[in-house]
Enzyme design. Structure first.
Site, PDB file in Angstrom:
ATOM      1  CG  HIS A  87      -0.546   0.305   2.493  1.00  0.00           C
ATOM      2  ND1 HIS A  87      -0.237  -0.658   3.432  1.00  0.00           N
ATOM      3  CD2 HIS A  87      -0.331   1.484   3.111  1.00  0.00           C
ATOM      4  CE1 HIS A  87       0.136  -0.077   4.544  1.00  0.00           C
ATOM      5  NE2 HIS A  87       0.091   1.225   4.396  1.00  0.00           N
ATOM      6  CG  ASP A 223       0.334  -4.028   2.771  1.00  0.00           C
ATOM      7  OD1 ASP A 223       0.921  -3.536   1.788  1.00  0.00           O
ATOM      8  OD2 ASP A 223      -0.464  -3.389   3.478  1.00  0.00           O
ATOM      9  CB  SER A 655       2.709   1.563   6.505  1.00  0.00           C
ATOM     10  OG  SER A 655       1.484   1.137   6.979  1.00  0.00           O
TER      11      SER A 655
HETATM   12  N1  ARG Z   1      -4.637   0.501   7.500  1.00  0.00           N
HETATM   13  C1  ARG Z   1      -3.319   0.455   6.991  1.00  0.00           C
HETATM   14  C2  ARG Z   1      -2.626   1.832   7.152  1.00  0.00           C
HETATM   15  O1  ARG Z   1      -3.196   2.730   7.692  1.00  0.00           O
HETATM   16  C3  ARG Z   1      -3.237  -0.102   5.618  1.00  0.00           C
HETATM   17  C4  ARG Z   1      -3.882   0.727   4.589  1.00  0.00           C
HETATM   18  C5  ARG Z   1      -3.942   0.151   3.227  1.00  0.00           C
HETATM   19  N2  ARG Z   1      -4.972   0.854   2.524  1.00  0.00           N
HETATM   20  C6  ARG Z   1      -6.228   0.418   2.376  1.00  0.00           C
HETATM   21  N3  ARG Z   1      -7.162   1.249   2.018  1.00  0.00           N
HETATM   22  N4  ARG Z   1      -6.526  -0.834   2.559  1.00  0.00           N
HETATM   23  O2  ARG Z   1      -2.171   2.496   6.304  1.00  0.00           O
HETATM   24  N1  ASP Z   2      -1.194   1.309   7.922  1.00  0.00           N
HETATM   25  C1  ASP Z   2      -0.533   2.396   8.585  1.00  0.00           C
HETATM   26  C2  ASP Z   2       0.477   3.086   7.675  1.00  0.00           C
HETATM   27  O1  ASP Z   2       0.278   3.177   6.490  1.00  0.00           O
HETATM   28  C3  ASP Z   2       0.087   1.940   9.848  1.00  0.00           C
HETATM   29  C4  ASP Z   2      -0.827   2.138  10.995  1.00  0.00           C
HETATM   30  O2  ASP Z   2      -1.549   3.139  11.008  1.00  0.00           O
HETATM   31  O3  ASP Z   2      -0.774   1.322  11.894  1.00  0.00           O
HETATM   32  O4  ASP Z   2       1.419   3.678   8.108  1.00  0.00           O
END
Ligand code: ARG
Ligand code: ASP
Length: 722
Positions: A87, A223, A655
């Site tokens: 991502h 990921d 991330s």
């Molecule tokens: N939640 C994770 C982070 O904040 C992964 C995000 C990936 N994006 C998504 N829309 N699934 O970035």
């Molecule tokens: N998914 C998040 C990022 O892109 C990480 C998190 O918020 O835990 O940095």
């Protein structure tokens, strides 16, 4: 002056001898030895703080880079292979994707270095050193100064310190406040500019579970994506050139094949962006009970529209993939965050703590401390309605793509009207806009934007009082009789910001009076009306309230340190390199339920559903599963581990961060947090806050067995203790 930062260090050192809560805390690499080393070693770490961060020898920090502007990445080979999340690479993978070469859907693998793809504009930033410059930055700062004076002195001091450094150096310098402005540290960095895409799994691995599983555990997402840093022949950062060569790092991470077990010590080393752990209850209430619900509704409306059109047309799906992911991500996060604070009774817990604080403050004899809570209450009372209006402007008005796009033409209009500006300056701006137009129209689909506009304007109009609404609502009311659709049709019929040809011809034939056409454009007018409202009604108030709040926060944190000398305080995340540590651990999300600490390929097969986009499994992966062809990547238990959970305190920006074992070897790549713990940016709960990582063996398995790009493993260092 000297005394101030010395006292802070002494306070920190004292804290470090005392108890610690769970995995909470994002620690400063240069202070690790004083503050955390002992505890990390007690928890099982076998290396030293100096191995992690050193300015005298190569250390782990030499292999960690800020990826782009929002993620972390780590070097995993002698030739500069850079590992991050799928991502995080997503935008760049999308840029190379077309319906014919759909790397998002099918994945991409360079089978030799010549096939690696350049990504203009993408950078990776390496921290060379950090320094405590508190004394220099607070020179001539007087505690009784107004906030405005304080800020301007600090700003001038920062400029002096960084200019001074940069004069004699090939590196860049920046200074950031820590501990709410009680300390200042300088970051010295090197920025790499030729970063090439090496590999990405197909989305049904790299984004497996999609937004359905996002922010949730148990998780089965692969990921990751792989890039490579290139430098010029002298080994220095340079823009893309065919002659550039792979970067030879001072250090790269050995990769462990041993996996992790419940209870194992791990640490995460990366770039957390922002946390707010020291806010008063009034702020938590504003965020979780007012701001989040409003934004959630607006985003949901957009997402439904994106989905409707993306499901109908694969080309639209690619165009909107990045936008959709961006909107969906924080939409879901905000739901989790508000829910998490509620579950913790977070507001009540903070109130209780504040009562205790106020009691202590009244006994302390310090009037400033004693007056803090009522001051906070007053300021947040004033801030809340302004914030709400600003949210609608950003998440409704500016969420209309042509309106936001039109706003980027303001500079050209301004330059054109200013008689002192040269033709050269104007032409430069025109060239910039031409490039931007190409990028905008590549990913633009008008029917989506029209429907978004109609729906969002209605909500915007119904949610605010007149004083906080831009002027175009008068037109909608008086001329269009509240018919949002008719108004939308009028804007789209007349505007040029959805018409690539008209816009290019304007720029190609730009004359000194052409700016008038822009000024007459209804999408541009909408943007300007919002800008005007923002300037007149929000900006001044918001800045002055926020300044006062910042100043109170600085005093509040200092006071808390005095009140609770045995507590463990760490600075909020501010996009600087941090270490966080904890244990591999499952958790209990609710009564009678326990989630294990790891997931396996079996779980992917359990979730498989060929009819649901997020859960499609390719034949190739199924085949590897059926033949159990896991090679050296299998766990001791015979299964292939996909992800694991641990109590490292992470946030957005983390991330792509390396997850390291007791020896400092790579065991995972961080990419998310669990649902029950998404409030950890505001309040951390050691019982349920977990970071989610891809098991590094799953990454190796996909590269080697799935993609057949095993040649990449030759430049890595795989290690095993068994
Ligand atoms: N939640 C994770 C982070 O904040 C992964 C995000 C990936 N994006 C998504 N829309 N699934 O970035
Ligand atoms: N998914 C998040 C990022 O892109 C990480 C998190 O918020 O835990 O940095």
């Amino acid at each position: 002056m000297k005394i101030r930062s010395t006292i802070l260090v002494i306070i920190f050192v004292i804290f470090s001898r005392l108890t610690i809560i769970g995995g909470e805390g994002m620690w400063i690499p240069m202070l690790l030895q004083q503050m955390n080393e002992k505890e990390m070693q007690e928890m099982g770490m076998k290396i030293t703080a100096e191995d992690i961060y050193s300015i005298n020898k190569s250390s782990l920090k030499d292999a960690i880079l800020l990826f782009g502007r929002g993620c972390t990445s780590e070097i995993i080979s002698k030739d500069g292979l850079l590992l991050t999340n799928h991502h995080c690479g997503f935008g760049n993978i999308q840029k190379h994707s077309t319906v014919e070469h759909d790397y998002l859907t099918d994945g991409f693998w360079a089978m030799n270095r010549g096939e690696e793809l350049p990504n203009p504009g993408l950078t990776a930033t390496l921290l060379i050193e950090m320094r405590d410059v508190t004394d220099s930055i607070l020179t001539a700062v007087d505690e009784n100064m107004s906030m405005k004076d304080r800020q301007s002195v600090i700003k001038a001091n920062i400029k002096r310190v960084t200019d001074n450094f940069e004069k004699g150096s090939k590196y860049k310098a920046s200074v950031k406040p820590f501990f709410q402005g009680n300390a200042y540290y300088m970051m010295i960095t090197e920025v790499f500019k030729d970063i090439r895409l090496v590999g990405a799994p197909p989305s049904n691995i790299g984004k497996f579970g999609g937004d359905t599983d996002n922010w949730m555990w148990p998780r089965h997402t692969g990921d990751f994506s792989l890039f490579r840093i290139y430098v010029n022949k002298e080994g220095n950062p340079a823009e893309y050139s065919e002659d550039n060569v792979p970067y030879q790092p001072k250090f790269y991470f050995p990769i462990s094949l041993d996996g992790v077990e419940e209870g194992d010590f791990t640490f995460v080393f990366g770039y957390p962006a922002r946390t707010n752990e020291y806010l008063p209850s009034y702020a938590i209430e504003m965020i979780t009970e007012v701001g989040n619900p409003d934004k959630i509704e607006l985003r949901e409306t957009r997402l439904d529209i994106f989905k409707k059109y993306s499901n109908k047309d694969p080309e639209v799906r690619i165009k909107y993939a990045t936008k959709d992911a961006r909107v969906a991500n924080y939409w879901k996060k905000m739901i989790g965050e508000s829910g998490g604070v509620k579950r913790m009774n977070g507001i009540e817990a903070k109130q209780k703590y504040e009562d205790e604080f106020t009691h202590w403050a009244s006994l302390s004899g310090n009037d400033q401390y004693a007056g803090l809570m009522p001051e906070f209450k007053k300021l947040y009372g004033e801030l809340t309605p302004i914030k709400v209006a600003a949210h609608y402007m950003m998440e409704a008005g500016m969420a209309i793509e042509i309106v936001k796009f039109a706003s980027t033409y303001a500079k050209l209009v301004e330059l054109s009207k200013d008689k002192t500006k040269s033709v050269d300056e104007i032409n430069k701006e025109i060239e910039k806009l031409k490039k931007q137009n190409i990028a905008f129209f590549k990913d633009y689909y008008k029917p989506i934007d029209e429907e978004v506009m109609t729906s969002l304007l209605r909500i915007y109009d119904n949610s605010l009082t007149t004083e906080f609404k831009p002027d175009f609502f008068n037109t909608i009311h008086n001329k269009y009789n509240y018919d949002y659709k008719a108004y939308t049709q009028y804007v789209f019929a007349k505007s040029m910001f959805d018409k690539e040809g008209r816009l290019s011809s304007l720029l190609d034939n730009y004359k000194s009076k052409s700016y008038k056409k822009i000024e007459r454009d209804p999408a541009y007018i909408m943007a300007m009306e919002m800008g005007k409202l923002f300037k007149e009604k929000f900006r001044g108030n918001m800045t002055s309230i926020n300044n006062s709040i910042d100043s109170l926060q600085r005093i509040y944190l200092k006071a808390q340190m005095e009140m609770k000398p045995d507590n463990h305080f760490y600075p909020d995340a501010n996009f600087t390199l941090r270490v966080t540590y904890g244990n591999v651990n499952g958790y209990s999300p609710k009564d009678a339920v326990y989630y294990k600490h790891f997931t396996t390929l079996d779980g992917i097969m359990e979730k498989e559903d060929p009819d649901i986009y997020d859960y499609v499994v390719t034949d190739r992966l199924r085949e590897l599963y059926e033949t159990k062809d896991y090679g050296q990547y299998a766990d001791k238990d015979g299964s292939l581990h996909v992800g694991f959970a641990a109590s490292n305190h992470t946030t957005g920006g983390n991330s792509g961060s390396p997850v390291l074992n007791a020896n400092g070897e790579l065991v995972g790549v961080n990419f998310d947090r669990c649902w029950e713990g998404t409030m950890s940016d505001l309040m951390y709960d050691p019982n349920v806050c977990r970071n989610i990582s891809i098991d590094i063996r799953y990454f190796l398995f996909i590269v080697d067995k799935y993609a057949g790009a095993g040649y990449l493993l030759d430049e890595m260092k795989l290690v095993s203790g068994e």
